[in-house]
Design a protein around this motif. Structure first.
Motif, PDB file in Angstrom:
ATOM      1  N   ILE A 201     -16.128  10.344   2.460  1.00  0.00           N
ATOM      2  CA  ILE A 201     -15.767   9.055   3.055  1.00  0.00           C
ATOM      3  C   ILE A 201     -14.257   8.925   3.216  1.00  0.00           C
ATOM      4  O   ILE A 201     -13.768   8.285   4.151  1.00  0.00           O
ATOM      5  CB  ILE A 201     -16.315   7.894   2.198  1.00  0.00           C
ATOM      6  CG1 ILE A 201     -17.844   7.814   2.324  1.00  0.00           C
ATOM      7  CG2 ILE A 201     -15.686   6.556   2.572  1.00  0.00           C
ATOM      8  CD1 ILE A 201     -18.484   6.803   1.398  1.00  0.00           C
ATOM      9  N   PHE A 202     -13.500   9.563   2.304  1.00  0.00           N
ATOM     10  CA  PHE A 202     -12.047   9.443   2.325  1.00  0.00           C
ATOM     11  C   PHE A 202     -11.358  10.684   2.902  1.00  0.00           C
ATOM     12  O   PHE A 202     -10.154  10.865   2.718  1.00  0.00           O
ATOM     13  CB  PHE A 202     -11.529   9.160   0.917  1.00  0.00           C
ATOM     14  CG  PHE A 202     -12.011   7.853   0.357  1.00  0.00           C
ATOM     15  CD1 PHE A 202     -11.495   6.650   0.814  1.00  0.00           C
ATOM     16  CD2 PHE A 202     -13.013   7.826  -0.599  1.00  0.00           C
ATOM     17  CE1 PHE A 202     -11.955   5.443   0.308  1.00  0.00           C
ATOM     18  CE2 PHE A 202     -13.479   6.628  -1.118  1.00  0.00           C
ATOM     19  CZ  PHE A 202     -12.950   5.425  -0.651  1.00  0.00           C
ATOM     20  N   ALA A 203     -12.129  11.516   3.601  1.00  0.00           N
ATOM     21  CA  ALA A 203     -11.543  12.730   4.184  1.00  0.00           C
ATOM     22  C   ALA A 203     -10.443  12.379   5.184  1.00  0.00           C
ATOM     23  O   ALA A 203      -9.420  13.077   5.273  1.00  0.00           O
ATOM     24  CB  ALA A 203     -12.633  13.565   4.858  1.00  0.00           C
ATOM     25  N   GLU A 204     -10.622  11.297   5.937  1.00  0.00           N
ATOM     26  CA  GLU A 204      -9.603  10.920   6.924  1.00  0.00           C
ATOM     27  C   GLU A 204      -8.293  10.518   6.254  1.00  0.00           C
ATOM     28  O   GLU A 204      -7.214  10.754   6.790  1.00  0.00           O
ATOM     29  CB  GLU A 204     -10.111   9.783   7.810  1.00  0.00           C
ATOM     30  CG  GLU A 204     -11.261  10.172   8.735  1.00  0.00           C
ATOM     31  CD  GLU A 204     -10.882  11.250   9.731  1.00  0.00           C
ATOM     32  OE1 GLU A 204      -9.670  11.502   9.927  1.00  0.00           O
ATOM     33  OE2 GLU A 204     -11.788  11.845  10.322  1.00  0.00           O
ATOM     34  N   LEU A 205      -8.388   9.907   5.098  1.00  0.00           N
ATOM     35  CA  LEU A 205      -7.167   9.540   4.377  1.00  0.00           C
ATOM     36  C   LEU A 205      -6.442  10.786   3.895  1.00  0.00           C
ATOM     37  O   LEU A 205      -5.217  10.882   3.988  1.00  0.00           O
ATOM     38  CB  LEU A 205      -7.498   8.625   3.194  1.00  0.00           C
ATOM     39  CG  LEU A 205      -6.326   8.206   2.298  1.00  0.00           C
ATOM     40  CD1 LEU A 205      -5.175   7.620   3.121  1.00  0.00           C
ATOM     41  CD2 LEU A 205      -6.786   7.213   1.247  1.00  0.00           C
ATOM     42  N   ARG A 206      -7.203  11.754   3.394  1.00  0.00           N
ATOM     43  CA  ARG A 206      -6.563  13.001   2.967  1.00  0.00           C
ATOM     44  C   ARG A 206      -5.950  13.743   4.149  1.00  0.00           C
ATOM     45  O   ARG A 206      -4.868  14.338   4.028  1.00  0.00           O
ATOM     46  CB  ARG A 206      -7.575  13.881   2.237  1.00  0.00           C
ATOM     47  CG  ARG A 206      -7.972  13.329   0.870  1.00  0.00           C
ATOM     48  CD  ARG A 206      -8.957  14.227   0.160  1.00  0.00           C
ATOM     49  NE  ARG A 206      -8.416  15.558  -0.054  1.00  0.00           N
ATOM     50  CZ  ARG A 206      -9.143  16.592  -0.490  1.00  0.00           C
ATOM     51  NH1 ARG A 206     -10.440  16.427  -0.726  1.00  0.00           N
ATOM     52  NH2 ARG A 206      -8.582  17.762  -0.675  1.00  0.00           N
ATOM     53  N   ALA A 236      -7.343   7.314  13.149  1.00  0.00           N
ATOM     54  CA  ALA A 236      -8.422   7.938  12.381  1.00  0.00           C
ATOM     55  C   ALA A 236      -8.726   7.150  11.113  1.00  0.00           C
ATOM     56  O   ALA A 236      -9.883   7.087  10.666  1.00  0.00           O
ATOM     57  CB  ALA A 236      -8.058   9.387  12.036  1.00  0.00           C
ATOM     58  N   LEU A 237      -7.680   6.523  10.537  1.00  0.00           N
ATOM     59  CA  LEU A 237      -7.891   5.736   9.324  1.00  0.00           C
ATOM     60  C   LEU A 237      -8.701   4.480   9.606  1.00  0.00           C
ATOM     61  O   LEU A 237      -9.356   3.939   8.711  1.00  0.00           O
ATOM     62  CB  LEU A 237      -6.538   5.346   8.710  1.00  0.00           C
ATOM     63  CG  LEU A 237      -5.700   6.485   8.118  1.00  0.00           C
ATOM     64  CD1 LEU A 237      -4.386   5.932   7.573  1.00  0.00           C
ATOM     65  CD2 LEU A 237      -6.445   7.212   7.018  1.00  0.00           C
ATOM     66  N   GLN A 238      -8.664   4.014  10.847  1.00  0.00           N
ATOM     67  CA  GLN A 238      -9.443   2.827  11.209  1.00  0.00           C
ATOM     68  C   GLN A 238     -10.945   3.096  11.175  1.00  0.00           C
ATOM     69  O   GLN A 238     -11.743   2.163  11.178  1.00  0.00           O
ATOM     70  CB  GLN A 238      -9.029   2.327  12.602  1.00  0.00           C
ATOM     71  CG  GLN A 238      -7.614   1.766  12.658  1.00  0.00           C
ATOM     72  CD  GLN A 238      -7.217   1.352  14.056  1.00  0.00           C
ATOM     73  OE1 GLN A 238      -7.130   2.171  14.966  1.00  0.00           O
ATOM     74  NE2 GLN A 238      -7.000   0.060  14.234  1.00  0.00           N
ATOM     75  N   ILE A 283      -5.962  -1.464   8.457  1.00  0.00           N
ATOM     76  CA  ILE A 283      -6.271  -0.379   7.518  1.00  0.00           C
ATOM     77  C   ILE A 283      -5.977  -0.777   6.078  1.00  0.00           C
ATOM     78  O   ILE A 283      -6.736  -0.465   5.149  1.00  0.00           O
ATOM     79  CB  ILE A 283      -5.442   0.886   7.890  1.00  0.00           C
ATOM     80  CG1 ILE A 283      -5.879   1.437   9.243  1.00  0.00           C
ATOM     81  CG2 ILE A 283      -5.572   1.957   6.812  1.00  0.00           C
ATOM     82  CD1 ILE A 283      -4.862   2.385   9.856  1.00  0.00           C
ATOM     83  N   ASP A 284      -4.861  -1.495   5.884  1.00  0.00           N
ATOM     84  CA  ASP A 284      -4.372  -1.783   4.533  1.00  0.00           C
ATOM     85  C   ASP A 284      -3.959  -3.253   4.411  1.00  0.00           C
ATOM     86  O   ASP A 284      -2.775  -3.560   4.234  1.00  0.00           O
ATOM     87  CB  ASP A 284      -3.190  -0.851   4.219  1.00  0.00           C
ATOM     88  CG  ASP A 284      -2.618  -1.058   2.828  1.00  0.00           C
ATOM     89  OD1 ASP A 284      -3.385  -1.435   1.922  1.00  0.00           O
ATOM     90  OD2 ASP A 284      -1.406  -0.845   2.658  1.00  0.00           O
TER      91      ASP A 284
END
Length: 297
Positions: A201-206, A236-238, A283-284
């Motif tokens: 799920i957090f691959a885009e953040l990495r 991509a983070l969106q 995103i944040d």
């Protein structure tokens, strides 16, 4: 011949001395603990620093200038007068930005359950296959996490092997009864941070961490291409699950980076700044106040 052998041994010893991954600064504080002496505190501080800086946590050799800058500020809240310490810690790491003197923060994590047992004059032993003590497990877990974050900033998903090593430490430590190693110990602990970084799920953040640092910050001194690479990486983070934005990994990462991201992207023109602001606000939202600077001329 004997001189040559001695020289070779010295060179090998020197190479091993500089093969470690971490360049750790350790600070131990005990402002509210009156029954602990400064010599005891200093000795423990040195023991922890030596553990982090003298152990090898991978099979790779690092040159002295390649070692990862990190810091551990450990605040002891109480001491039982023997081996028991109740403590919390602030763990930070950074990596250099290419062609500059600036270091960019990668990890800034607070651990409220940094409790451990340690006998005065003892050493802290290292093992990645067995649980020895909570202090050993804590330091080893964070060593692997720091290396994983650093690797992710230089190559896509390159930190995975180290996050898996940290996961193994979690599995070994869970039976100890110490807090922070289990899912049931809360939502902002070691278990969940590790779960997050290994969760697809957090691959885009990495992947963003890689793009932001290697394709973005590392290119800023040459041209504006780095700025546009950062902006291009934001959409991509969106795509991340909005319900997951409050999880510990994005929360810790963006809390450490929001001010820096704002300062970097403030170099964009007005239209691009607003575009970046709108994406970052979505995103944040937790750090939206810091991104407000992008709306200023």
């Amino acid at each position: 011949m004997i001189k040559k052998i001695v020289l070779i041994l010295l060179l090998l010893g020197f190479g091993k001395l500089h093969a470690q991954e971490l360049n750790a600064r350790v600070t131990l504080l005990a402002p509210q603990v009156s029954n602990i002496s400064k010599p005891t505190l200093d000795a423990l501080q040195k023991t922890i620093r030596d553990f982090l800086n003298n152990n090898k946590f991978s099979n790779e050799s690092y040159k002295p200038q390649e070692r990862i800058d990190c810091s551990f500020v450990i605040t002891i809240n109480s001491w039982d007068g023997g081996s028991g310490y109740m403590a919390e810690a602030q763990i930070q790491s950074s990596r250099p930005v290419f062609n500059s003197s600036y270091n960019s923060t990668l990890l800034n994590m607070s651990d409220k359950n940094f409790d451990f047992s340690f006998n005065d004059g003892a050493t802290i032993d290292f093992s990645d296959q067995n649980y020895i003590s909570n202090i050993s497990a804590l330091l080893t877990y964070y060593a692997y996490t720091i290396i994983g974050m650093d690797k992710d900033s230089f190559s896509k998903m390159a930190g995975t092997p180290f996050y898996k090593k940290a996961q193994n430490i979690i599995n070994l430590a869970q039976a100890s009864g110490n807090t922070g190693w289990r899912a049931a110990d809360g939502l902002r602990n070691r278990f969940w941070f590790n779960e997050n970084v290994l969760n697809p799920i957090f691959a885009e953040l990495r992947n963003f961490i890689y793009s932001y640092h290697l394709s973005g910050l590392d290119q800023l001194t040459d041209n504006d291409k780095g700025l546009m690479q950062i902006v291009a990486a934001l959409p991509a983070l969106q795509q991340m699950d909005k319900q997951k934005l409050g999880s510990i990994f994005p929360n810790v990462y963006f809390a450490a980076k929001a001010e820096e991201v704002t300062n970097v992207l403030s170099k964009l023109n007005g239209q691009e700044r607003m575009k970046a602001y709108n994406m970052l606000a979505e995103i944040d939202p937790a750090n939206i106040g810091k991104y407000e600077g992008l709306k200023k001329n």
